[in-house]
Design a protein around this motif. Structure first.
Motif, PDB file in Angstrom:
ATOM      1  N   ARG A 109      56.650   1.547  32.131  1.00 63.30           N
ATOM      2  CA  ARG A 109      57.428   2.381  33.053  1.00 63.30           C
ATOM      3  C   ARG A 109      57.209   1.988  34.511  1.00 63.30           C
ATOM      4  O   ARG A 109      57.954   2.389  35.378  1.00 63.30           O
ATOM      5  N   GLY A 110      56.135   1.219  34.792  1.00 57.45           N
ATOM      6  CA  GLY A 110      55.871   0.782  36.148  1.00 57.45           C
ATOM      7  C   GLY A 110      54.699   1.458  36.824  1.00 57.45           C
ATOM      8  O   GLY A 110      54.441   1.224  38.010  1.00 57.45           O
ATOM      9  N   TYR A 111      53.977   2.297  36.097  1.00 56.92           N
ATOM     10  CA  TYR A 111      52.794   2.937  36.666  1.00 56.92           C
ATOM     11  C   TYR A 111      51.647   1.930  36.735  1.00 56.92           C
ATOM     12  O   TYR A 111      51.415   1.202  35.768  1.00 56.92           O
ATOM     13  N   PRO A 112      50.907   1.892  37.841  1.00 57.33           N
ATOM     14  CA  PRO A 112      49.686   1.089  37.866  1.00 57.33           C
ATOM     15  C   PRO A 112      48.687   1.699  36.876  1.00 57.33           C
ATOM     16  O   PRO A 112      48.536   2.915  36.828  1.00 57.33           O
ATOM     17  N   VAL A 113      48.025   0.879  36.083  1.00 57.71           N
ATOM     18  CA  VAL A 113      47.155   1.420  35.037  1.00 57.71           C
ATOM     19  C   VAL A 113      45.699   0.997  35.164  1.00 57.71           C
ATOM     20  O   VAL A 113      44.911   1.197  34.249  1.00 57.71           O
ATOM     21  N   ASP A 114      45.317   0.429  36.294  1.00 59.60           N
ATOM     22  CA  ASP A 114      43.950  -0.063  36.440  1.00 59.60           C
ATOM     23  C   ASP A 114      42.902   1.041  36.475  1.00 59.60           C
ATOM     24  O   ASP A 114      41.807   0.874  35.965  1.00 59.60           O
ATOM     25  N   ASP A 115      43.209   2.168  37.076  1.00 55.02           N
ATOM     26  CA  ASP A 115      42.226   3.228  37.292  1.00 55.02           C
ATOM     27  C   ASP A 115      42.751   4.531  36.702  1.00 55.02           C
ATOM     28  O   ASP A 115      43.849   4.980  37.056  1.00 55.02           O
ATOM     29  N   PHE A 116      41.962   5.158  35.815  1.00 52.60           N
ATOM     30  CA  PHE A 116      42.426   6.375  35.153  1.00 52.60           C
ATOM     31  C   PHE A 116      42.771   7.483  36.143  1.00 52.60           C
ATOM     32  O   PHE A 116      43.813   8.132  36.023  1.00 52.60           O
ATOM     33  N   GLU A 117      41.890   7.752  37.100  1.00 54.12           N
ATOM     34  CA  GLU A 117      42.151   8.854  38.033  1.00 54.12           C
ATOM     35  C   GLU A 117      43.442   8.631  38.809  1.00 54.12           C
ATOM     36  O   GLU A 117      44.195   9.566  39.046  1.00 54.12           O
ATOM     37  N   GLN A 118      43.714   7.382  39.186  1.00 53.26           N
ATOM     38  CA  GLN A 118      44.958   7.102  39.895  1.00 53.26           C
ATOM     39  C   GLN A 118      46.160   7.270  38.966  1.00 53.26           C
ATOM     40  O   GLN A 118      47.196   7.804  39.362  1.00 53.26           O
ATOM     41  N   ALA A 120      46.358   9.311  36.403  1.00 56.70           N
ATOM     42  CA  ALA A 120      46.558  10.749  36.233  1.00 56.70           C
ATOM     43  C   ALA A 120      47.211  11.354  37.479  1.00 56.70           C
ATOM     44  O   ALA A 120      48.116  12.186  37.364  1.00 56.70           O
ATOM     45  N   ALA A 121      46.770  10.938  38.648  1.00 57.37           N
ATOM     46  CA  ALA A 121      47.371  11.457  39.887  1.00 57.37           C
ATOM     47  C   ALA A 121      48.843  11.083  39.972  1.00 57.37           C
ATOM     48  O   ALA A 121      49.685  11.915  40.328  1.00 57.37           O
ATOM     49  N   ASP A 122      49.170   9.841  39.626  1.00 61.13           N
ATOM     50  CA  ASP A 122      50.565   9.398  39.679  1.00 61.13           C
ATOM     51  C   ASP A 122      51.425  10.169  38.685  1.00 61.13           C
ATOM     52  O   ASP A 122      52.531  10.611  39.010  1.00 61.13           O
ATOM     53  N   VAL A 123      50.930  10.349  37.473  1.00 62.13           N
ATOM     54  CA  VAL A 123      51.690  11.065  36.445  1.00 62.13           C
ATOM     55  C   VAL A 123      51.844  12.536  36.805  1.00 62.13           C
ATOM     56  O   VAL A 123      52.855  13.163  36.480  1.00 62.13           O
ATOM     57  N   SER A 124      50.863  13.094  37.514  1.00 63.52           N
ATOM     58  CA  SER A 124      50.903  14.520  37.829  1.00 63.52           C
ATOM     59  C   SER A 124      52.103  14.909  38.681  1.00 63.52           C
ATOM     60  O   SER A 124      52.526  16.061  38.667  1.00 63.52           O
ATOM     61  N   VAL A 125      52.667  13.953  39.395  1.00 63.59           N
ATOM     62  CA  VAL A 125      53.816  14.264  40.253  1.00 63.59           C
ATOM     63  C   VAL A 125      55.020  14.669  39.407  1.00 63.59           C
ATOM     64  O   VAL A 125      55.740  15.603  39.747  1.00 63.59           O
ATOM     65  N   GLU A 126      55.222  13.992  38.291  1.00 67.85           N
ATOM     66  CA  GLU A 126      56.355  14.318  37.419  1.00 67.85           C
ATOM     67  C   GLU A 126      55.970  15.253  36.274  1.00 67.85           C
ATOM     68  O   GLU A 126      56.822  15.966  35.749  1.00 67.85           O
ATOM     69  N   HIS A 127      54.717  15.198  35.863  1.00 60.46           N
ATOM     70  CA  HIS A 127      54.289  15.941  34.671  1.00 60.46           C
ATOM     71  C   HIS A 127      52.971  16.674  34.924  1.00 60.46           C
ATOM     72  O   HIS A 127      51.944  16.350  34.319  1.00 60.46           O
ATOM     73  N   PRO A 128      52.978  17.683  35.802  1.00 61.79           N
ATOM     74  CA  PRO A 128      51.726  18.339  36.183  1.00 61.79           C
ATOM     75  C   PRO A 128      51.060  19.148  35.075  1.00 61.79           C
ATOM     76  O   PRO A 128      49.856  19.363  35.122  1.00 61.79           O
ATOM     77  N   VAL A 129      51.810  19.588  34.086  1.00 61.58           N
ATOM     78  CA  VAL A 129      51.206  20.324  32.970  1.00 61.58           C
ATOM     79  C   VAL A 129      50.652  19.338  31.953  1.00 61.58           C
ATOM     80  O   VAL A 129      49.504  19.457  31.516  1.00 61.58           O
ATOM     81  N   VAL A 131      49.694  16.348  32.359  1.00 59.72           N
ATOM     82  CA  VAL A 131      48.562  15.558  32.847  1.00 59.72           C
ATOM     83  C   VAL A 131      47.239  16.276  32.582  1.00 59.72           C
ATOM     84  O   VAL A 131      46.210  15.622  32.382  1.00 59.72           O
ATOM     85  N   GLN A 132      47.256  17.592  32.532  1.00 67.05           N
ATOM     86  CA  GLN A 132      46.029  18.323  32.194  1.00 67.05           C
ATOM     87  C   GLN A 132      45.587  17.969  30.771  1.00 67.05           C
ATOM     88  O   GLN A 132      44.400  17.764  30.509  1.00 67.05           O
ATOM     89  N   ARG A 133      46.545  17.908  29.878  1.00 72.00           N
ATOM     90  CA  ARG A 133      46.243  17.529  28.491  1.00 72.00           C
ATOM     91  C   ARG A 133      45.781  16.076  28.417  1.00 72.00           C
ATOM     92  O   ARG A 133      44.918  15.732  27.627  1.00 72.00           O
ATOM     93  N   TYR A 134      46.359  15.220  29.243  1.00 72.91           N
ATOM     94  CA  TYR A 134      45.954  13.811  29.292  1.00 72.91           C
ATOM     95  C   TYR A 134      44.494  13.694  29.726  1.00 72.91           C
ATOM     96  O   TYR A 134      43.715  12.943  29.132  1.00 72.91           O
TER      97      TYR A 134
END
Length: 193
Positions: A109-118, A120-129, A131-134
């Motif tokens: 999809r184009g998300y940077p995947v090197d760092d988990f916290e980043q 999760a932060a990137d995904v939280s913008v579109e999927h804030p609920v 991402v908690q499960r993630y």
């Protein structure tokens, strides 16, 4: 007279700024929901939380994200079904494969995947609920690698990964904020753990 006008204008500007800031705070709280609350609990500072979430929005807007084509989505759905089937025979390995598949979908999809916290932060913008499960699934996956996760926890991790995969593939109804797994397709209900 001029001083009185200046004082009134300054007061109006201050009230407008306060109201604008309050409105922005409410928008961020509503948009990020549990992610707002999580960050606020960690930082203890509403202004810091709001700056962080606003920064996430800015960063997210600069990402070169793309929708997957039908063939890619179908391939990932098929692979997800395989992960769910694998859970029956080998829950430990299924969790590892689910985590890897999430990374692959995010990368596609184009998300940077090197760092988990980043991530999760990137995904939280579109999927804030979701991402908690993630975050919870990742914690369980780490516990699993060190032999500290039971089968029920592994099932919860796979279920959480399923919600994120569904959201990333566009199978999640709405904007992914409802926290429910996709139910709009028979393929999503096959072999669920």
């Amino acid at each position: 007279m001029i001083i009185a006008v200046v004082v009134v204008l300054v007061a109006i500007a201050a009230v407008a700024r306060f109201m604008g800031g309050k409105r922005r705070s409410e928008q961020l709280r509503e948009r990020f929901g549990p992610e707002y609350e999580r960050h606020l609990a960690e930082s203890g500072d509403p202004a810091r939380t709001e700056r962080e979430l606003a920064d996430r929005e800015k960063r997210h807007s600069k990402l070169d994200l793309r929708q997957l084509d039908d063939r890619e989505r179908e391939t990932f759905r098929h692979r997800w079904t395989d992960v769910q089937r694998e859970f029956v025979d080998d829950p430990n390995r299924a969790v590892d494969h689910a985590d890897s598949l999430v990374n692959e979908v995010m990368s596609a999809r184009g998300y940077p995947v090197d760092d988990f916290e980043q991530r999760a932060a990137d995904v939280s913008v579109e999927h804030p609920v979701v991402v908690q499960r993630y975050r919870e699934a990742r914690r369980i996956a780490a516990d699993n690698r060190s032999g500290r996760a039971d089968t029920e926890q592994l099932r919860n991790a796979v279920t959480s990964y399923r919600e994120l995969v569904g959201a990333l593939l566009g199978d999640e109804p709405g904007d992914g904020r409802n926290g429910h797994s996709p139910r709009n397709s028979a393929r999503n209900t096959e072999a669920q753990p």
